[in-house]
Design an enzyme around this catalytic site. Structure first.
Site, PDB file in Angstrom:
ATOM      1  N   GLU A  63       0.838  -1.201   0.000  1.00  0.00           N
ATOM      2  CA  GLU A  63       0.000   0.000   0.000  1.00  0.00           C
ATOM      3  C   GLU A  63       0.871   1.249   0.000  1.00  0.00           C
ATOM      4  O   GLU A  63       0.614   2.201  -0.752  1.00  0.00           O
ATOM      5  CB  GLU A  63      -0.934  -0.001   1.209  1.00  0.00           C
ATOM      6  CG  GLU A  63      -1.828   1.225   1.267  1.00  0.00           C
ATOM      7  CD  GLU A  63      -2.548   1.380   2.592  1.00  0.00           C
ATOM      8  OE1 GLU A  63      -3.706   1.810   2.581  1.00  0.00           O
ATOM      9  OE2 GLU A  63      -1.933   1.092   3.649  1.00  0.00           O
ATOM     10  N   TRP A  85      -8.634  -1.412   0.061  1.00  0.00           N
ATOM     11  CA  TRP A  85      -9.323  -0.211  -0.400  1.00  0.00           C
ATOM     12  C   TRP A  85     -10.592  -0.531  -1.190  1.00  0.00           C
ATOM     13  O   TRP A  85     -11.268   0.381  -1.685  1.00  0.00           O
ATOM     14  CB  TRP A  85      -8.383   0.641  -1.258  1.00  0.00           C
ATOM     15  CG  TRP A  85      -7.468   1.510  -0.455  1.00  0.00           C
ATOM     16  CD1 TRP A  85      -6.202   1.214  -0.031  1.00  0.00           C
ATOM     17  CD2 TRP A  85      -7.753   2.815   0.031  1.00  0.00           C
ATOM     18  NE1 TRP A  85      -5.672   2.266   0.689  1.00  0.00           N
ATOM     19  CE2 TRP A  85      -6.608   3.261   0.742  1.00  0.00           C
ATOM     20  CE3 TRP A  85      -8.852   3.661  -0.062  1.00  0.00           C
ATOM     21  CZ2 TRP A  85      -6.540   4.517   1.354  1.00  0.00           C
ATOM     22  CZ3 TRP A  85      -8.790   4.913   0.551  1.00  0.00           C
ATOM     23  CH2 TRP A  85      -7.643   5.324   1.242  1.00  0.00           C
ATOM     24  N   TYR A 127      -4.353   9.974  -1.011  1.00  0.00           N
ATOM     25  CA  TYR A 127      -2.976  10.142  -0.563  1.00  0.00           C
ATOM     26  C   TYR A 127      -1.939  10.362  -1.664  1.00  0.00           C
ATOM     27  O   TYR A 127      -1.238  11.377  -1.679  1.00  0.00           O
ATOM     28  CB  TYR A 127      -2.550   8.925   0.262  1.00  0.00           C
ATOM     29  CG  TYR A 127      -3.330   8.723   1.518  1.00  0.00           C
ATOM     30  CD1 TYR A 127      -3.003   9.396   2.688  1.00  0.00           C
ATOM     31  CD2 TYR A 127      -4.414   7.835   1.556  1.00  0.00           C
ATOM     32  CE1 TYR A 127      -3.727   9.211   3.856  1.00  0.00           C
ATOM     33  CE2 TYR A 127      -5.149   7.644   2.716  1.00  0.00           C
ATOM     34  CZ  TYR A 127      -4.796   8.330   3.865  1.00  0.00           C
ATOM     35  OH  TYR A 127      -5.519   8.150   5.016  1.00  0.00           O
ATOM     36  N   CYS A 179      -6.502  10.015   6.643  1.00  0.00           N
ATOM     37  CA  CYS A 179      -6.437   9.787   8.093  1.00  0.00           C
ATOM     38  C   CYS A 179      -5.022  10.062   8.593  1.00  0.00           C
ATOM     39  O   CYS A 179      -4.818  10.914   9.457  1.00  0.00           O
ATOM     40  CB  CYS A 179      -6.858   8.359   8.420  1.00  0.00           C
ATOM     41  SG  CYS A 179      -8.587   8.012   8.021  1.00  0.00           S
ATOM     42  N   ARG A 200      -5.228  11.980  12.086  1.00  0.00           N
ATOM     43  CA  ARG A 200      -6.383  12.711  12.634  1.00  0.00           C
ATOM     44  C   ARG A 200      -7.463  11.776  13.140  1.00  0.00           C
ATOM     45  O   ARG A 200      -8.192  12.079  14.085  1.00  0.00           O
ATOM     46  CB  ARG A 200      -6.977  13.641  11.577  1.00  0.00           C
ATOM     47  CG  ARG A 200      -7.566  12.867  10.415  1.00  0.00           C
ATOM     48  CD  ARG A 200      -8.520  13.659   9.557  1.00  0.00           C
ATOM     49  NE  ARG A 200      -9.027  12.774   8.506  1.00  0.00           N
ATOM     50  CZ  ARG A 200     -10.152  12.075   8.598  1.00  0.00           C
ATOM     51  NH1 ARG A 200     -10.905  12.145   9.673  1.00  0.00           N
ATOM     52  NH2 ARG A 200     -10.534  11.286   7.597  1.00  0.00           N
ATOM     53  N   ASP A 203      -8.560   4.107  13.449  1.00  0.00           N
ATOM     54  CA  ASP A 203      -9.200   2.834  13.779  1.00  0.00           C
ATOM     55  C   ASP A 203      -8.110   1.966  14.430  1.00  0.00           C
ATOM     56  O   ASP A 203      -7.264   1.410  13.747  1.00  0.00           O
ATOM     57  CB  ASP A 203      -9.734   2.213  12.483  1.00  0.00           C
ATOM     58  CG  ASP A 203     -10.244   0.788  12.649  1.00  0.00           C
ATOM     59  OD1 ASP A 203     -10.104   0.206  13.736  1.00  0.00           O
ATOM     60  OD2 ASP A 203     -10.773   0.249  11.654  1.00  0.00           O
ATOM     61  N   LEU A 242     -12.061   2.743  18.933  1.00  0.00           N
ATOM     62  CA  LEU A 242     -12.443   1.364  18.643  1.00  0.00           C
ATOM     63  C   LEU A 242     -13.895   1.369  18.207  1.00  0.00           C
ATOM     64  O   LEU A 242     -14.754   1.954  18.873  1.00  0.00           O
ATOM     65  CB  LEU A 242     -12.295   0.475  19.887  1.00  0.00           C
ATOM     66  CG  LEU A 242     -10.876   0.120  20.331  1.00  0.00           C
ATOM     67  CD1 LEU A 242     -10.911  -0.516  21.719  1.00  0.00           C
ATOM     68  CD2 LEU A 242     -10.214  -0.831  19.334  1.00  0.00           C
TER      69      LEU A 242
END
Length: 298
Positions: A63, A85, A127, A179, A200, A203, A242
């Site tokens: 990735e 993704w 990204y 993220c 920011r 998970d 979570l």
């Protein structure tokens, strides 16, 4: 000596104990804390690929290599067997066409049909687009990664060795706003590269193990390109959470004892930051507990 992975387990335990119950974008719900930090010493070759569950580290590195290409379509990822993704374009396809296609069939069509991939495999300016092709107001594209490598080589004492992906005008076109949005680097006087990544939204069960692995792989590549040794990696999280359907899985992971962290090495220096392949990464001594399955919240 305290095991470095204990920081991750402590964060998970802290969220379970005192996380704020929140209704989130996905509708699943979370327990959330705001503001957290972990530090990992990479100087001895060890890397924070978690051991209390198996992390498929090659997927995380693939990735990261995809991000570095500047790509925004999932077809190259799927050709590398990376499916992390797929959920977002699949949800868009189902919503817009009304076809209840299976994930496996959708991924197969993306891989085999270039026209289908071009229409349905796009994630928007995520990204890689921002890292390698940030569009300025004058229409010029800016390669933040190339500028960073140049800075590490030519001005290592700079406090501007960073890149980020939070491009406000383009957020609306992204399948998922970034993220892990800011990366900053610091070169010590004795030639060690320290890295910091700010996330920011995190998970903790599913995303964070991948994010840690990808970030240290990138730091290793940057260090090699700049002729530096690895120093410390610092992770900082904003909204760390979570999902409510991950709580039992988190408790299972907390019941396990961390094992020795593995070591990551790179084969001899690639010609450029763009020349790395998954075969260039070697991980030794990885002996994790079994994987823990959980659903992604989309």
């Amino acid at each position: 000596m305290r095991h470095p992975e204990q920081q991750y387990l402590d964060l998970m335990e802290d969220i379970l104990a005192r996380g704020d119950a929140r209704v989130d974008r996905t509708g699943v719900g979370t327990k959330s804390l705001f503001g957290s930090m972990m530090r990992f010493d990479l100087s001895d070759g060890t890397v924070p690929i978690l051991t209390t569950k198996r992390v498929y580290w090659k997927l995380a590195v693939k990735e990261m290599l995809w991000f570095l290409t500047g790509g925004t379509n999932i077809q190259p990822l799927l050709k590398e067997k990376v499916t992390i993704w797929t959920d977002w374009p699949l949800a868009t396809y189902r919503r817009e066409t009304g076809e209840e296609i299976s994930q496996k069939e959708f991924e197969q069509r993306i891989v085999e049909d270039d026209a289908f991939a071009a229409r349905w495999g796009e994630l928007g300016p995520v990204y890689g687009k921002q890292w390698r092709r940030w569009l300025g107001p004058d229409g010029r594209e800016h390669d933040q990664i190339a500028a960073l490598v140049k800075g590490l080589r030519e001005n290592p004492a700079s406090r501007r060795l960073l890149f980020h992906a939070w491009n406000v005008p383009e957020l609306g076109g992204m399948a998922l706003p970034p993220c892990h949005m800011v990366y900053q680097y610091h070169v010590t006087s004795d030639g060690r590269l320290n890295g910091l990544m700010y996330q920011r939204s995190c998970d903790v069960l599913l995303g964070l193990p991948f994010n840690l692995t990808g970030a240290v792989a990138l730091q290793a590549m940057l260090a090699q390109q700049a002729g530096l040794r690895l120093g410390e990696f610092v992770w900082m999280g904003g909204d760390v959470h979570l999902y409510l359907n991950h709580l039992d899985a988190a408790r299972e992971q907390l019941s396990r004892t961390p094992r020795p962290l593995p070591r990551m090495t790179l084969t001899p220096r690639a010609e450029s930051i763009d020349a790395y392949r998954i075969e260039d990464f070697v991980v030794d001594g990885y002996d994790p507990h079994p994987p823990i399955k959980a659903d992604v919240a989309v």
